[in-house]
Write a protein that holds these residues in place. Structure first.
Motif, PDB file in Angstrom:
ATOM      1  N   ARG A   1       0.802  -1.226   0.000  1.00 39.11           N
ATOM      2  CA  ARG A   1       0.000   0.000   0.000  1.00 39.11           C
ATOM      3  C   ARG A   1       0.838   1.282   0.000  1.00 39.11           C
ATOM      4  N   ASP A   2       1.949   1.276   0.716  1.00 41.46           N
ATOM      5  CA  ASP A   2       2.674   2.522   0.987  1.00 41.46           C
ATOM      6  C   ASP A   2       3.858   2.699   0.048  1.00 41.46           C
ATOM      7  N   PHE A   3       4.116   3.914  -0.356  1.00 39.50           N
ATOM      8  CA  PHE A   3       5.337   4.186  -1.123  1.00 39.50           C
ATOM      9  C   PHE A   3       5.859   5.587  -0.811  1.00 39.50           C
ATOM     10  N   TRP A   4       7.173   5.746  -1.030  1.00 38.30           N
ATOM     11  CA  TRP A   4       7.824   7.031  -0.757  1.00 38.30           C
ATOM     12  C   TRP A   4       7.699   7.953  -1.966  1.00 38.30           C
ATOM     13  N   TYR A   5       7.376   9.190  -1.690  1.00 32.42           N
ATOM     14  CA  TYR A   5       7.293  10.206  -2.730  1.00 32.42           C
ATOM     15  C   TYR A   5       8.645  10.385  -3.428  1.00 32.42           C
ATOM     16  N   HIS A   6       9.724  10.481  -2.647  1.00 34.42           N
ATOM     17  CA  HIS A   6      11.020  10.799  -3.272  1.00 34.42           C
ATOM     18  C   HIS A   6      11.483   9.678  -4.190  1.00 34.42           C
ATOM     19  N   GLU A   7      11.071   8.458  -3.902  1.00 36.81           N
ATOM     20  CA  GLU A   7      11.437   7.350  -4.802  1.00 36.81           C
ATOM     21  C   GLU A   7      10.590   7.392  -6.072  1.00 36.81           C
ATOM     22  N   ALA A   8       9.299   7.607  -5.894  1.00 35.08           N
ATOM     23  CA  ALA A   8       8.408   7.653  -7.060  1.00 35.08           C
ATOM     24  C   ALA A   8       8.768   8.827  -7.976  1.00 35.08           C
TER      25      ALA A   8
END
Ligand code: 6R9
Length: 646
Positions: free
Chosen positions: A230-237
């Motif tokens: 469900r969760d992901f990092w903005y800076h990676e995306a």
């Protein structure tokens, strides 16, 4: 009421967009030919297809419908960013000032374009598109602006939830609009204190079925739990998306955002604003009320979690190509000079804040102000609650050194933009008065029977006509929209505020006349606090009212009846405060709790709030008629044990 009058300084009358004669002429046109007036002013935004139908609205009972510029097509993010790139790509759009005074950042319009496009592409990659709801639970960091504008760019509807709200309050708002994505940060940072935002989201989502994605912005770098799916990092995306993202073509009446606000009954309402009318109104009021000229540095201290942040940190200023300052911190950290130091650091010309902040800083004395320069300041603004004349005078004399007019701007989440306000080059000022209506705004003061009062009078404030920034509906519940705003006075929008009009035709807002209280400029429904209190196992009944508070404007006074056999202890008092704080958020914490063996009720079982308000205001001698109470004796006990005794 203060009788002092401050005339428009001569240099203001000559330099401002509007002087008094022009105000009168424009106002006259706006009410005699609203269609022509708004057709002309709609041109201030760039349309993909210009509107030919201007105003189409009805406040008729059972048939309330509000449309502005309905056949126009535009995009709000294009208007706030892209259209400025040719002329001002290198101009600073957003100055970000961190909680820690050593942190700040300047973002040009070109950089804003790239950041917003990246953000929008991340959302599109997760299948977020036109009409989808996106809940934003972020601190005051640039990513909050990117997130809102990214939604606008792709036609998604943002719902910003103030980062001070509890997991339960957040869950309610996510569920009400069925957001499938939530955008948050690891932690927030305010006044040196950390706020566990991601953990709050995790707790909230235990109660939300429909959320597929949680995007997390790294702010403090704290370790947080990340769900693999469900969760992901903005800076990676953000590393794998481009800085180009075509804008979605939006009809003027397509929704732009939902913002939850408290009312006098039940759960918070999702106030829905649409694209065309809102943008025209937010940008026009920003330009005229703050007399914004190219090159000005403008600072509104609100949080983007409130409507003031939407209209006057983001949409209004950016649509005007302004430089807008976004502040992460609080007025008294690290010291009581912080606001004034930020003004000096960034050479702020226009400063817009709330009376509660002014009162708090006033209590700290003149010295923290006077040790700063504030030479850049030209105009001051106030919003959120009535400003008492003492605070007004201090703001004018000490902060503005008698040279800066104060615009006391009255408006609401529902109104989208400022409705009653001085214009600095046009309107003489009376401390405590919001003065005159903005263009197109027709205030009426009514008595409780619904008669429209003329001349000098006091009563309930209604608006006789629609204006482009008006809310269109309560999200998912149009019947509630009609019931809340259009049923008290048929054919008129009822604001919930009381108001006086003086012999000059100036308006003085006296505060809410419904069961909404205004705590430090934040709206709180007494019913929300009551339902939180009665959810506690030891509480049998609760009644909440507002009372005058030196700094907050109004404080929260709760009368609590305990379950049989429960002891009214100091410990329980603290427990109940903590309970509400956890349940709703710190802004809802009761300031005073009175344990009451019984509440004053009519024979039909209605709590008589009038009496509770008087006791909370420490005015036991003006309780009025108590003979209709089922048990008049309960009043004596309430008076004797009142918590606000002077
Ligand atoms: C913008 C905003 C709205 C309520 C409103 C009124 C009070 C706001 C005011 C004011 C006196 C002013 N209010 N501005 N009262 N003078 N200049 O604050 O929206 O949070 O929805 O609150 O705030 O009571 O009805 P919102």
């Amino acid at each position: 009421m203060s009788e002092k009058i401050y005339d428009v300084p001569a240099e203001w009358a000559s330099r401002a967009f509007v002087d008094d004669a022009k105000y009168r002429q424009m106002y006259e046109r706006s009410v005699t030919d609203p269609t022509g007036f708004w057709a002309e002013h709609a041109k201030r935004v760039d349309w993909i297809k210009a509107p030919t139908k201007i105003d189409n609205w009805s406040f008729a009972p059972g048939n309330v419908s509000i449309k502005w510029f309905e056949d126009g097509v535009l995009n709000a993010a294009y208007n706030c960013i892209d259209r400025h790139l040719d002329k001002r790509g290198d101009q600073v759009a957003i100055i970000w000032e961190g909680d820690d005074p050593s942190q700040s950042r300047s973002i040009t319009y070109r950089e804003l374009h790239d950041e917003v496009c990246k953000f929008a592409n991340i959302l599109r990659n997760r299948n977020v598109g036109k009409g989808d709801r996106v809940t934003i639970y972020l601190p005051m960091i640039p990513e909050a602006a990117f997130a809102m504008l990214a939604c606008a760019r792709i036609g998604a509807i943002h719902s910003v939830v103030f980062a001070g709200f509890s997991p339960d309050s957040l869950a309610g708002r996510i569920n009400d609009c069925n957001s499938k994505i939530v955008i948050t940060a690891d932690e927030g940072l305010r006044g040196g204190r950390k706020v566990p935002l991601k953990a709050n989201v995790d707790a909230a989502l235990k109660k939300c079925e429909g959320v597929d994605w949680v995007m997390v912005v790294k702010r403090t770098g704290a370790a947080v739990e990340m769900d693999d799916v469900r969760d992901f990092w903005y800076h990676e995306a953000a590393e794998v998306v481009t800085t180009e993202c075509p804008v979605e073509h939006m009809h003027a009446e397509d929704p732009l955002f939902i913002l939850y606000t408290s009312g006098s009954t039940g759960q918070p309402k999702g106030v829905l604003h649409t694209t065309g009318g809102y943008l025209v109104f937010a940008s026009m009021t920003h330009q005229y009320v703050f007399d914004y000229h190219d090159g000005d540095i403008y600072w509104c201290t609100a949080d983007v979690g409130w409507v003031t942040g939407h209209s006057y940190i983001l949409y209004g200023p950016l649509a005007n190509g302004a430089t807008t300052l976004m502040f992460e911190g609080v007025p008294n950290y690290p010291t009581n000079s912080r606001f004034w130091e930020v003004i000096d650091k960034h050479k702020v010309n226009i400063f817009y804040t709330a009376p509660t902040a002014i009162r708090a800083l006033m209590q700290a004395g003149d010295e923290p102000v006077k040790k700063t320069s504030r030479k850049s300041l030209r105009l001051l603004g106030s919003v959120g609650e009535p400003i008492n004349p003492e605070a007004w005078e201090w703001y004018h004399r000490v902060v503005g050194e008698d040279r800066c007019p104060i615009v006391d701007t009255w408006w609401q989440t529902e109104t989208g933009g400022i409705l009653i306000t001085p214009l600095p080059g046009a309107t003489k000022l009376k401390p405590g008065s919001a003065t005159r209506p903005f263009f197109g705004v027709v205030p009426e003061i009514l008595d409780p029977e619904g008669n429209v009062l003329e001349g000098e009078c006091t009563g309930n404030l209604c608006l006789a006509r629609s204006w482009p920034g008006q809310m269109r509906t309560v999200y998912g519940d149009h019947a509630r929209f009609e019931q809340t705003y259009f049923s008290a006075y048929k054919g008129k929008y009822f604001t919930g505020d009381g108001c006086r009009r003086d012999t000059d035709g100036f308006y003085w807002i006296t505060g809410r006349v419904d069961d909404v209280i205004n705590v430090s400029g934040h709206r709180m429904g007494t019913a929300e606090v009551e339902s939180s209190l009665v959810a506690h196992p030891k509480v049998s009944e609760a009644a909440v009212v507002g009372y005058p508070h030196d700094i907050k404007g109004q404080g929260i006074y709760a009368y609590v009846t305990l379950m049989a056999g429960e002891e009214p202890t100091e410990e329980l008092r603290k427990e109940l405060v903590a309970w509400v704080r956890k349940d709703i958020g710190p802004i809802a914490s009761p300031d005073l709790i009175q344990f009451a063996p019984g509440l004053p009720k009519t024979r039909s079982g209605k709590i008589m709030r009038r009496i509770l308000r008087k006791i909370a205001e420490d005015e036991p001698s003006s309780l009025g008629d108590t003979s209709t109470l089922a048990d008049p004796a309960v009043v004596d006990d309430l008076v004797e044990h009142r918590q606000n005794k002077h």
